[in-house]
Design a protein around this motif. Sequence first.
Motif, short mmCIF file in Angstrom:
data_model
loop_
_atom_site.label_atom_id
_atom_site.label_comp_id
_atom_site.label_asym_id
_atom_site.label_seq_id
_atom_site.Cartn_x
_atom_site.Cartn_y
_atom_site.Cartn_z
N ALA A 65 -79.53 96.90 -32.68
CA ALA A 65 -79.35 97.43 -31.33
C ALA A 65 -80.64 98.00 -30.77
N VAL A 66 -80.88 97.71 -29.49
CA VAL A 66 -81.99 98.32 -28.74
C VAL A 66 -81.37 99.23 -27.68
N LEU A 67 -81.74 100.51 -27.72
CA LEU A 67 -81.09 101.52 -26.89
C LEU A 67 -82.10 102.24 -26.00
N LEU A 68 -81.60 102.82 -24.93
CA LEU A 68 -82.40 103.71 -24.10
C LEU A 68 -82.13 105.15 -24.52
N ASP A 69 -83.20 105.90 -24.76
CA ASP A 69 -83.10 107.32 -25.13
C ASP A 69 -82.30 107.54 -26.40
N ASP A 70 -82.28 106.56 -27.29
CA ASP A 70 -81.56 106.66 -28.56
C ASP A 70 -80.10 107.02 -28.33
N ASN A 71 -79.52 106.49 -27.26
CA ASN A 71 -78.16 106.83 -26.84
C ASN A 71 -77.28 105.59 -26.95
N ASN A 72 -76.22 105.68 -27.75
CA ASN A 72 -75.29 104.55 -27.92
C ASN A 72 -74.66 104.11 -26.61
N ARG A 73 -74.55 105.03 -25.66
CA ARG A 73 -73.92 104.71 -24.39
C ARG A 73 -74.89 104.04 -23.42
N LYS A 74 -76.13 103.82 -23.88
CA LYS A 74 -77.13 103.17 -23.03
C LYS A 74 -77.72 101.96 -23.75
N PRO A 75 -76.89 100.96 -24.05
CA PRO A 75 -77.41 99.77 -24.75
C PRO A 75 -78.26 98.91 -23.82
N ILE A 76 -79.39 98.47 -24.33
CA ILE A 76 -80.26 97.55 -23.59
C ILE A 76 -80.02 96.11 -24.06
N ALA A 77 -79.97 95.95 -25.37
CA ALA A 77 -79.77 94.62 -25.93
C ALA A 77 -79.30 94.73 -27.37
N ARG A 78 -78.75 93.64 -27.86
CA ARG A 78 -78.45 93.51 -29.28
C ARG A 78 -79.09 92.23 -29.78
N LEU A 79 -79.69 92.30 -30.94
CA LEU A 79 -80.30 91.13 -31.56
C LEU A 79 -79.42 90.69 -32.72
N HIS A 80 -78.81 89.53 -32.57
CA HIS A 80 -77.94 88.97 -33.61
C HIS A 80 -78.76 87.93 -34.37
N PHE A 81 -79.51 88.38 -35.35
CA PHE A 81 -80.43 87.51 -36.08
C PHE A 81 -79.96 87.20 -37.49
N VAL A 110 -79.36 86.78 -28.44
CA VAL A 110 -79.72 88.08 -27.89
C VAL A 110 -78.58 88.51 -26.99
N GLY A 111 -78.06 89.70 -27.24
CA GLY A 111 -76.94 90.21 -26.47
C GLY A 111 -77.43 90.96 -25.24
N ILE A 112 -76.98 90.53 -24.05
CA ILE A 112 -77.37 91.14 -22.78
C ILE A 112 -76.18 91.91 -22.22
N PHE A 113 -76.43 93.09 -21.66
CA PHE A 113 -75.35 93.94 -21.15
C PHE A 113 -75.39 94.01 -19.63
N ASP A 114 -74.18 93.91 -19.02
CA ASP A 114 -74.10 94.06 -17.56
C ASP A 114 -73.86 95.52 -17.20
N GLU A 115 -73.61 95.80 -15.94
CA GLU A 115 -73.45 97.18 -15.48
C GLU A 115 -72.24 97.87 -16.11
N ASP A 116 -71.26 97.09 -16.55
CA ASP A 116 -70.07 97.65 -17.20
C ASP A 116 -70.22 97.70 -18.72
N LYS A 117 -71.46 97.43 -19.19
CA LYS A 117 -71.79 97.46 -20.62
C LYS A 117 -71.03 96.39 -21.42
N VAL A 118 -70.72 95.30 -20.76
CA VAL A 118 -70.09 94.16 -21.43
C VAL A 118 -71.20 93.24 -21.92
N GLU A 119 -71.13 92.90 -23.18
CA GLU A 119 -72.19 92.11 -23.79
C GLU A 119 -71.93 90.62 -23.64
#
Length: 363
Positions: free
Chosen positions: A305-321, A328-337
Amino acid sequence: MDFAERLLALAAKVRQQRASIETEEATKNAFIMPFISTILGYDVFNPLEVVPEFTADVGVKKGEKVDYAIVHNGEVQILIECKKSKEPVKIEHASQLYRYFAVTNARIAILTNGEHYQFFTDLDAPNRMDAKPFLVLDLNDIDETLIPELQKLSKDVFDLDSVINAAGELKYIGQIKRIIAAQFKEPDDDWIKYFTSRVYEGAVTQKVREQFTPLVIKAAKQFLNDQVNGRLKTALGTDTLQTANAEQSAAALTSEPEVEKDLADNDGIETTLEELEGFQIVRAIVCSEVAPSRVTQRDAKTYFAVLLDDNNRKPIARLHFNRSQKYVGIFDEDKVETRMPINSLDEIYNHAEALRKSVHSYL
């Protein structure tokens, strides 16, 4: 943005646009002029600061020009010779720099293709450009230890004496580091023999060397991985990286079944170099929106997981490697990946706009 952040932003731009740059002129416009303006801080449209197609009258063949001359305090201080981005940077391309270095006041010469920058001075003989660079900047793999030295060449804090004084040490340290890096990637016979002779008591014959070659390569890779994990442990302030990562994943980004599985079974987490490289790419992309220090990472068993401010509620991306097909997991405004398949790390740049949009939604 501070100096380092601007450098990371330019590096992200270079990676994103590299494939569409075909000519030297396009390289100048897209990569090198932004380097001169945003990194070094000189006005590329002011001929009193940046002189394109610079020509000196004395001792130079007619018709030959240096692509750019940078003027500071009324004198030419830096000469820049450019090549197109897809062309390797070789000292054979520096003939104009050699000649112009001898007939101007410039003490710094730069040879670049917009991605790799080689910085030269005159350590070996006065007013004669050295054959080897004292500083090598690779925007695809920025050496953070070089950033303070590079900043000394910027307009606001121009300190030529300090750069020249440090150039000798930088030159040899840089060469040694590149040699070591090359040995880690493809060790030569002397490197293999050096380590083999210290752990094997018999004669190092050709057969023994062949036996130990894959062992030395494997040991080198494991050593690098241990060093990376060690730095992550220090950054997290814990003695056990895997435990910390599992605990931090407790407030997972969503309530998907795979997340619950990660929380229930937190053994076997291994942060790979590929995941760390992917994290650095994501951070470089979004540093145009926030300071790089605010972009953090947490590893879990099935994703990184890549996060903003080390906050689980602010996901930027997920790397499924952790599978044959990478996503690469991309999140929309509703935090849907949404998982986007990629075949190489460079393809993360194809989703740069979505990643920046995700970060911007939290600001």
